[in-house]
Design a protein around this motif. Structure first.
Motif, PDB file in Angstrom:
ATOM      1  N   ASN A  42       0.686  -1.215  -0.065  1.00 37.07           N
ATOM      2  CA  ASN A  42       0.135  -0.133   0.073  1.00 37.07           C
ATOM      3  C   ASN A  42       0.997   1.209   0.052  1.00 37.07           C
ATOM      4  O   ASN A  42       0.586   2.228  -0.754  1.00 37.07           O
ATOM      5  N   LEU A  43       1.979   1.323   0.622  1.00 39.93           N
ATOM      6  CA  LEU A  43       2.811   2.458   0.997  1.00 39.93           C
ATOM      7  C   LEU A  43       3.337   2.750  -0.711  1.00 39.93           C
ATOM      8  O   LEU A  43       3.583   3.883  -0.976  1.00 39.93           O
ATOM      9  N   CYS A  44       3.895   1.746  -1.247  1.00 39.70           N
ATOM     10  CA  CYS A  44       4.586   1.876  -2.688  1.00 39.70           C
ATOM     11  C   CYS A  44       3.519   2.326  -3.570  1.00 39.70           C
ATOM     12  O   CYS A  44       3.603   3.188  -4.481  1.00 39.70           O
ATOM     13  N   ASN A  45       2.134   1.715  -3.560  1.00 40.69           N
ATOM     14  CA  ASN A  45       1.073   1.955  -4.499  1.00 40.69           C
ATOM     15  C   ASN A  45       0.571   3.364  -4.210  1.00 40.69           C
ATOM     16  O   ASN A  45       0.483   4.082  -5.293  1.00 40.69           O
ATOM     17  N   LYS A 101      -6.133  -4.640   3.968  1.00 38.30           N
ATOM     18  CA  LYS A 101      -6.562  -5.387   2.683  1.00 38.30           C
ATOM     19  C   LYS A 101      -7.513  -4.478   2.028  1.00 38.30           C
ATOM     20  O   LYS A 101      -7.560  -4.311   0.799  1.00 38.30           O
ATOM     21  N   ALA A 102      -8.527  -3.690   2.839  1.00 40.43           N
ATOM     22  CA  ALA A 102      -9.437  -2.944   2.062  1.00 40.43           C
ATOM     23  C   ALA A 102      -8.772  -1.801   1.506  1.00 40.43           C
ATOM     24  O   ALA A 102      -9.344  -1.580   0.145  1.00 40.43           O
ATOM     25  N   GLU A 106      -8.857  -1.107  -2.661  1.00 37.50           N
ATOM     26  CA  GLU A 106      -9.060   0.222  -3.038  1.00 37.50           C
ATOM     27  C   GLU A 106      -8.061   0.901  -4.058  1.00 37.50           C
ATOM     28  O   GLU A 106      -8.222   1.344  -5.317  1.00 37.50           O
ATOM     29  N   LEU A 107      -6.564   0.776  -3.641  1.00 39.09           N
ATOM     30  CA  LEU A 107      -5.574   1.484  -4.488  1.00 39.09           C
ATOM     31  C   LEU A 107      -5.503   0.652  -5.826  1.00 39.09           C
ATOM     32  O   LEU A 107      -5.257   1.364  -6.692  1.00 39.09           O
ATOM     33  N   THR A 108      -5.355  -0.879  -5.714  1.00 40.45           N
ATOM     34  CA  THR A 108      -5.362  -1.477  -7.012  1.00 40.45           C
ATOM     35  C   THR A 108      -6.642  -1.345  -7.933  1.00 40.45           C
ATOM     36  O   THR A 108      -5.999  -1.296  -9.142  1.00 40.45           O
ATOM     37  N   LYS A 109      -7.758  -1.179  -7.455  1.00 41.06           N
ATOM     38  CA  LYS A 109      -8.742  -0.728  -8.329  1.00 41.06           C
ATOM     39  C   LYS A 109      -8.667   0.627  -9.085  1.00 41.06           C
ATOM     40  O   LYS A 109      -9.074   0.852 -10.317  1.00 41.06           O
ATOM     41  N   ARG A 110      -7.802   1.432  -8.520  1.00 43.37           N
ATOM     42  CA  ARG A 110      -7.545   2.590  -9.075  1.00 43.37           C
ATOM     43  C   ARG A 110      -6.665   2.733 -10.397  1.00 43.37           C
ATOM     44  O   ARG A 110      -6.803   3.530 -11.174  1.00 43.37           O
ATOM     45  N   PHE A 111      -5.695   1.910 -10.490  1.00 50.33           N
ATOM     46  CA  PHE A 111      -4.808   1.837 -11.624  1.00 50.33           C
ATOM     47  C   PHE A 111      -5.332   1.795 -13.086  1.00 50.33           C
ATOM     48  O   PHE A 111      -4.876   2.582 -13.791  1.00 50.33           O
TER      49      PHE A 111
END
Length: 150
Positions: A42-45, A101-102, A106-111
């Motif tokens: 999450n920090l990386c993303n 995890k949430a 959320e971050l992954t869906k943004r890419f």
């Protein structure tokens, strides 16, 4: 499937795998627990979305590493060292797993919806294109999900 986090199909693949990640999944290598791994990713993303760093000169070594890691090697190697600022062992309680995890989801869906160029220099690969960022992001997440057997 294109293994590039800028594509929806790759995101769906990652998200289906992370659903199998549980707080007590033991790592197959490394020292992070599942919650620490999620925080690390999450920090990386999040850094991608907050990027403000200017481009730097890319060294020949970084260029070669980029070609090998992104285009030749099927996966990132086990035990490679990353950015010291993103080390998370001992920085978060396991009780934060569901929250992390949430946030991961959320971050992954943004890419795939991220339409502007990613200009942040990569710590190991130097200045890379937005497409190369998509490949690196996928390989990074895949590396850590494999670390926990998912």
């Amino acid at each position: 499937m294109k293994k590039n986090l800028l594509y929806q199909e790759a995101v769906e693949s990652i998200l289906s795998r992370v659903q199998n990640l549980q707080v007590h999944n033991p790592p197959l290598w490394g020292q992070m627990n599942a919650t620490e791994m999620l925080l690390h990713v999450n920090l990386c993303n999040q850094e991608i979305f907050d990027a403000t760093a200017p481009a730097r000169r890319t060294t020949f070594k970084q260029y070669l590493l980029r070609i090998i890691a992104l285009y030749i090697a099927p996966n990132f190697k086990k035990g490679i060292k990353g950015d010291i600022k993103k080390e998370t062992v001992g920085r978060i309680a396991e009780t934060e797993f569901d929250k992390q995890k949430a946030q991961f989801i959320e971050l992954t869906k943004r890419f795939p919806q991220h339409k502007s160029s990613i200009t942040l220099p990569h710590i190991a690969f130097g200045n890379i294109s937005t497409n190369e960022w998509g490949i690196a992001l996928y390989k990074h997440i895949d590396h850590h999900l494999r670390q926990f057997g998912v």
